[in-house]
Structure formats: C-alpha cells, structure tokens
Design a protein around this motif. Structure first.
Motif, PDB file in Angstrom:
ATOM      1  N   ARG A  15       0.829  -1.210   0.000  1.00 39.32           N
ATOM      2  CA  ARG A  15       0.000   0.000   0.000  1.00 39.32           C
ATOM      3  C   ARG A  15       0.860   1.254   0.000  1.00 39.32           C
ATOM      4  N   ALA A  16       1.931   1.243   0.743  1.00 39.95           N
ATOM      5  CA  ALA A  16       2.838   2.398   0.764  1.00 39.95           C
ATOM      6  C   ALA A  16       3.443   2.612  -0.624  1.00 39.95           C
ATOM      7  N   GLU A  18       2.085   1.815  -3.488  1.00 40.20           N
ATOM      8  CA  GLU A  18       1.024   2.356  -4.337  1.00 40.20           C
ATOM      9  C   GLU A  18       0.839   3.853  -4.098  1.00 40.20           C
ATOM     10  N   LEU A  19       0.863   4.251  -2.836  1.00 45.74           N
ATOM     11  CA  LEU A  19       0.703   5.666  -2.511  1.00 45.74           C
ATOM     12  C   LEU A  19       1.856   6.502  -3.059  1.00 45.74           C
ATOM     13  N   LEU A  20       3.064   5.989  -2.946  1.00 43.20           N
ATOM     14  CA  LEU A  20       4.219   6.698  -3.483  1.00 43.20           C
ATOM     15  C   LEU A  20       4.164   6.785  -5.008  1.00 43.20           C
ATOM     16  N   ASP A  21       3.695   5.727  -5.640  1.00 40.71           N
ATOM     17  CA  ASP A  21       3.534   5.727  -7.095  1.00 40.71           C
ATOM     18  C   ASP A  21       2.538   6.795  -7.532  1.00 40.71           C
ATOM     19  N   ARG A  22       1.406   6.837  -6.845  1.00 40.27           N
ATOM     20  CA  ARG A  22       0.386   7.844  -7.168  1.00 40.27           C
ATOM     21  C   ARG A  22       0.921   9.251  -6.976  1.00 40.27           C
ATOM     22  N   ALA A  23       1.656   9.466  -5.912  1.00 42.81           N
ATOM     23  CA  ALA A  23       2.216  10.793  -5.650  1.00 42.81           C
ATOM     24  C   ALA A  23       3.194  11.183  -6.743  1.00 42.81           C
TER      25      ALA A  23
END
Length: 52
Positions: A15-16, A18-23
């Motif tokens: 999940r972390a 994925e969040l970094l990818d989105r950012a």
C-alpha cells in the motif's frame, strides 16, 4: 501468529508503494501540465524519460 504479522507487513508495504507511485505520477502530471508550449512539454518529457 508470526505469519499473520509478516503478511500484514507486506500488505502495508504494498500500500505504501502504491501511494508513493500515485504521488509521483501526480507530481509528474503537474510538472508536465505547467509547460507553456509544445516545445517545453517535449523538453520536459525527455527530461523525465532520461531520469527513468
């Protein structure tokens, strides 16, 4: 019990990531969309590709 915590840690890491990818995608989109003309957009796209 150990397997449960290990699985939980891996899920949190996923999940972390994925969040970094989105950012990162959001940051790149903002950077590219602020180009003032087509030439600037192309230059910025080449810079991004060179970093990858």
């Amino acid at each position: 019990m150990f397997a449960y915590f290990l699985r939980l840690i891996f899920e949190l890491l996923d999940r972390a990531e994925e969040l970094l990818d989105r950012a990162e995608h959001s940051r790149r989109d903002t950077y590219l969309s602020s180009a003032v003309d087509l030439f600037e957009l192309e230059r910025r796209m080449r810079l991004i590709e060179a970093r990858d």
